[in-house]
Design a protein around this motif. Structure first.
Motif, PDB file in Angstrom:
ATOM      1  N   ALA A  32       3.128   3.273 -10.001  1.00  0.00           N
ATOM      2  CA  ALA A  32       4.226   2.549  -9.355  1.00  0.00           C
ATOM      3  C   ALA A  32       5.594   3.066  -9.768  1.00  0.00           C
ATOM      4  CB  ALA A  32       4.118   1.053  -9.676  1.00  0.00           C
ATOM      5  N   ARG A  33       5.627   3.982 -10.734  1.00  0.00           N
ATOM      6  CA  ARG A  33       6.901   4.488 -11.229  1.00  0.00           C
ATOM      7  C   ARG A  33       7.079   5.945 -10.829  1.00  0.00           C
ATOM      8  NH1 ARG A  33       5.443   1.960 -16.736  1.00  0.00           N
ATOM      9  NH2 ARG A  33       4.607   4.030 -17.112  1.00  0.00           N
ATOM     10  N   ARG A  34       8.202   6.268 -10.268  1.00  0.00           N
ATOM     11  CA  ARG A  34       8.510   7.650  -9.932  1.00  0.00           C
ATOM     12  C   ARG A  34       8.798   8.433 -11.213  1.00  0.00           C
ATOM     13  NH1 ARG A  34      10.052  10.087  -5.144  1.00  0.00           N
ATOM     14  NH2 ARG A  34      11.128  12.083  -5.376  1.00  0.00           N
ATOM     15  N   GLY A  35       8.260   9.632 -11.306  1.00  0.00           N
ATOM     16  CA  GLY A  35       8.493  10.479 -12.460  1.00  0.00           C
ATOM     17  C   GLY A  35       7.411  10.392 -13.517  1.00  0.00           C
ATOM     18  N   HIS A  70       3.026  -3.443  10.035  1.00  0.00           N
ATOM     19  CA  HIS A  70       3.360  -4.116   8.778  1.00  0.00           C
ATOM     20  C   HIS A  70       2.790  -3.342   7.596  1.00  0.00           C
ATOM     21  CE1 HIS A  70       3.159  -8.062   6.210  1.00  0.00           C
ATOM     22  NE2 HIS A  70       4.107  -7.224   5.805  1.00  0.00           N
ATOM     23  N   TYR A  71       1.580  -2.855   7.751  1.00  0.00           N
ATOM     24  CA  TYR A  71       0.940  -2.070   6.689  1.00  0.00           C
ATOM     25  C   TYR A  71       1.761  -0.817   6.386  1.00  0.00           C
ATOM     26  CZ  TYR A  71      -2.919   0.258   4.209  1.00  0.00           C
ATOM     27  OH  TYR A  71      -3.705   0.878   3.274  1.00  0.00           O
ATOM     28  N   ALA A  72       2.232  -0.133   7.422  1.00  0.00           N
ATOM     29  CA  ALA A  72       3.035   1.073   7.229  1.00  0.00           C
ATOM     30  C   ALA A  72       4.347   0.751   6.533  1.00  0.00           C
ATOM     31  CB  ALA A  72       3.309   1.745   8.575  1.00  0.00           C
ATOM     32  N   ARG A  73       4.936  -0.398   6.866  1.00  0.00           N
ATOM     33  CA  ARG A  73       6.217  -0.757   6.246  1.00  0.00           C
ATOM     34  C   ARG A  73       6.090  -1.038   4.766  1.00  0.00           C
ATOM     35  NH1 ARG A  73       6.851  -3.188  11.306  1.00  0.00           N
ATOM     36  NH2 ARG A  73       6.132  -5.232  10.601  1.00  0.00           N
ATOM     37  N   THR A  74       4.924  -1.503   4.313  1.00  0.00           N
ATOM     38  CA  THR A  74       4.760  -1.716   2.878  1.00  0.00           C
ATOM     39  C   THR A  74       4.855  -0.395   2.133  1.00  0.00           C
ATOM     40  OG1 THR A  74       2.333  -1.507   2.843  1.00  0.00           O
ATOM     41  CG2 THR A  74       3.250  -3.684   3.328  1.00  0.00           C
ATOM     42  N   GLY A  75       4.273   0.668   2.716  1.00  0.00           N
ATOM     43  CA  GLY A  75       4.362   1.987   2.093  1.00  0.00           C
ATOM     44  C   GLY A  75       5.765   2.543   2.148  1.00  0.00           C
ATOM     45  N   ALA A  76       6.469   2.359   3.277  1.00  0.00           N
ATOM     46  CA  ALA A  76       7.833   2.859   3.411  1.00  0.00           C
ATOM     47  C   ALA A  76       8.768   2.152   2.440  1.00  0.00           C
ATOM     48  CB  ALA A  76       8.318   2.661   4.842  1.00  0.00           C
ATOM     49  N   HIS A  77       8.557   0.843   2.267  1.00  0.00           N
ATOM     50  CA  HIS A  77       9.389   0.082   1.323  1.00  0.00           C
ATOM     51  C   HIS A  77       9.178   0.589  -0.088  1.00  0.00           C
ATOM     52  CE1 HIS A  77      11.547  -3.224  -0.462  1.00  0.00           C
ATOM     53  NE2 HIS A  77      10.484  -3.619  -1.131  1.00  0.00           N
ATOM     54  N   ARG A  78       7.931   0.899  -0.424  1.00  0.00           N
ATOM     55  CA  ARG A  78       7.633   1.417  -1.757  1.00  0.00           C
ATOM     56  C   ARG A  78       8.327   2.748  -1.985  1.00  0.00           C
ATOM     57  NH1 ARG A  78       5.436  -0.262  -6.534  1.00  0.00           N
ATOM     58  NH2 ARG A  78       4.218  -1.692  -5.254  1.00  0.00           N
ATOM     59  N   ALA A 106       0.843  -1.191   0.000  1.00  0.00           N
ATOM     60  CA  ALA A 106       0.000   0.000   0.000  1.00  0.00           C
ATOM     61  C   ALA A 106       0.872   1.233   0.000  1.00  0.00           C
ATOM     62  CB  ALA A 106      -0.922  -0.002   1.226  1.00  0.00           C
ATOM     63  N   TRP A 107       0.460   2.251  -0.718  1.00  0.00           N
ATOM     64  CA  TRP A 107       1.193   3.514  -0.707  1.00  0.00           C
ATOM     65  C   TRP A 107       0.286   4.642  -1.168  1.00  0.00           C
ATOM     66  CZ3 TRP A 107       1.523   0.068  -4.695  1.00  0.00           C
ATOM     67  CH2 TRP A 107       1.462   0.542  -6.004  1.00  0.00           C
ATOM     68  N   ARG A 108       0.701   5.850  -0.840  1.00  0.00           N
ATOM     69  CA  ARG A 108      -0.037   7.047  -1.246  1.00  0.00           C
ATOM     70  C   ARG A 108       0.765   7.764  -2.325  1.00  0.00           C
ATOM     71  NH1 ARG A 108      -2.212  11.181   3.123  1.00  0.00           N
ATOM     72  NH2 ARG A 108      -3.789   9.558   3.259  1.00  0.00           N
ATOM     73  N   PRO A 109       0.273   7.801  -3.549  1.00  0.00           N
ATOM     74  CA  PRO A 109       1.021   8.452  -4.625  1.00  0.00           C
ATOM     75  C   PRO A 109       0.833   9.971  -4.597  1.00  0.00           C
ATOM     76  CG  PRO A 109      -1.027   7.595  -5.482  1.00  0.00           C
ATOM     77  CD  PRO A 109      -0.988   7.209  -4.023  1.00  0.00           C
ATOM     78  N   SER A 110       1.735  10.663  -5.276  1.00  0.00           N
ATOM     79  CA  SER A 110       1.644  12.131  -5.341  1.00  0.00           C
ATOM     80  C   SER A 110       0.835  12.555  -6.548  1.00  0.00           C
ATOM     81  CB  SER A 110       3.051  12.739  -5.396  1.00  0.00           C
ATOM     82  OG  SER A 110       3.773  12.220  -6.507  1.00  0.00           O
ATOM     83  N   VAL A 111      -0.332  11.965  -6.704  1.00  0.00           N
ATOM     84  CA  VAL A 111      -1.231  12.274  -7.813  1.00  0.00           C
ATOM     85  C   VAL A 111      -2.568  12.721  -7.234  1.00  0.00           C
ATOM     86  CG1 VAL A 111      -2.476  11.337  -9.798  1.00  0.00           C
ATOM     87  CG2 VAL A 111      -0.108  10.645  -9.375  1.00  0.00           C
ATOM     88  N   GLU A 163      -5.046   6.532  -2.199  1.00  0.00           N
ATOM     89  CA  GLU A 163      -4.229   5.379  -1.815  1.00  0.00           C
ATOM     90  C   GLU A 163      -4.246   4.349  -2.929  1.00  0.00           C
ATOM     91  OE1 GLU A 163      -4.295   1.755   1.466  1.00  0.00           O
ATOM     92  OE2 GLU A 163      -5.323   3.630   1.973  1.00  0.00           O
ATOM     93  N   VAL A 164      -3.132   3.636  -3.068  1.00  0.00           N
ATOM     94  CA  VAL A 164      -3.052   2.467  -3.939  1.00  0.00           C
ATOM     95  C   VAL A 164      -2.863   1.256  -3.032  1.00  0.00           C
ATOM     96  CG1 VAL A 164      -1.867   1.380  -5.872  1.00  0.00           C
ATOM     97  CG2 VAL A 164      -1.930   3.884  -5.701  1.00  0.00           C
ATOM     98  N   PHE A 165      -3.614   0.191  -3.307  1.00  0.00           N
ATOM     99  CA  PHE A 165      -3.579  -0.993  -2.446  1.00  0.00           C
ATOM    100  C   PHE A 165      -3.560  -2.240  -3.316  1.00  0.00           C
ATOM    101  CE2 PHE A 165      -5.837  -4.169   0.266  1.00  0.00           C
ATOM    102  CZ  PHE A 165      -4.970  -4.173   1.351  1.00  0.00           C
TER     103      PHE A 165
END
Length: 281
Positions: free
Chosen positions: A126-129, A260-268, A9-14, A19-21
């Motif tokens: 999922a891609r930066r830029g 664990h949920y937070a770590r998935t976002g940090a890893h991303r 899970a992560w929050r994109p800058s769009v 959220e993306v899950f």
């Protein structure tokens, strides 16, 4: 990875995507809950069975499912093999509240073009830029969703969905879901018997008032976790008594602990950070 599941899970800058899950579940069963955002769901493997507005729905044959905000739903694997899904949580800037009724009536859309565009948006997010590409794809997706829903948005005779005491209680819970409210306080505010409030709310929305409030808090907690805030701080900020209180409800709804949920976002985020350039270049 937890036994029987994979979650990212992560929050994109769009703008517009809250959220993306991504998840692979083989056993986890979602209880009735709500989100404060539109849930745009595609299933890549298997199928999901869920209830929305007291009607059983599903995701067969590569459909796109659009679940509206504040409307309770659950979810479970339709087969013993589980399911692999990708979800976008979209803000009401993409679809306003006038589309909630039509989405409740027909949440599962058979539209190969829409599904392909959603997959392309997930890849871009999922891609930066690639934010501009993602924004462009999101605009096309939102437009196509509105086209699916618009023919059924006519309101007949001024009827408003969820009128009456159940709607009034939902408004009250939305206003106070952080600080909380007791059933007696709600009954006094709405001039109704407590038992009548519970029966009316449960009959109208298919979820008990306390379940609704808890799921609103979990929804906020997952956003704060993806912002990088520690679980103990998130628990208080989202209206839970303490971290263990948050963990209990978070795991019940999502099948994964908050940390664990937070770590998935940090890893991303760490994977997407640009590497520093060598000096002199």
């Amino acid at each position: 990875m937890v036994h029987g599941q994979e979650v990212s899970a992560w929050r994109p800058s769009v703008p517009g995507v809250m959220e993306v899950f991504h998840a692979h579940f083989t056993e986890h069963v979602y209880p009735m809950h709500v989100h404060d955002a539109w849930t745009l769901l595609i299933v890549d493997d298997g199928a999901v069975r869920y209830d929305l507005d007291r009607h059983e729905r599903g995701t067969p044959n590569d459909t796109v499912s659009l679940l509206p905000p504040q409307v309770p739903h659950n979810g479970s694997p339709a087969t013993s093999l589980g399911f692999r899904k990708r979800v976008l949580y979209l803000s009401t800037t993409q679809l306003d509240e006038s589309y909630i009724g039509p989405a409740v009536d027909g949440p599962d859309l058979t539209d190969p073009v829409l599904r392909r565009r959603i997959g392309q948006l997930h890849t871009a997010l999922a891609r930066r830029g690639d934010e501009l590409e993602a924004e462009s794809r999101l605009a096309l997706i939102s437009q196509r969703l509105r086209e699916h829903l618009r023919p059924r948005t006519t309101v007949i005779g001024g009827t408003v969905p969820y009128r009456g005491i159940a709607h009034d209680l939902r408004d009250l819970l939305d206003e106070r879901f952080l600080e909380g409210t007791t059933l007696e306080e709600a009954a006094r505010s709405l001039h109704a018997h407590p038992a009548h409030l519970v029966r009316a709310f449960s009959a109208a929305f298919g979820i008990a008032p306390h379940q609704y409030m808890t799921s609103r808090r979990v929804d906020l907690a997952r956003r704060l976790l993806l912002d990088g805030r520690p679980p103990g701080e998130v628990a208080t900020a989202a209206g839970f008594y303490d971290q263990s209180h948050l963990t209990r409800h978070f795991k019940r709804l999502l099948g994964i602990a908050p940390g664990h949920y937070a770590r998935t976002g940090a890893h991303r985020l760490s994977r997407n950070r640009p590497r520093s350039m060598p000096r002199g270049l």
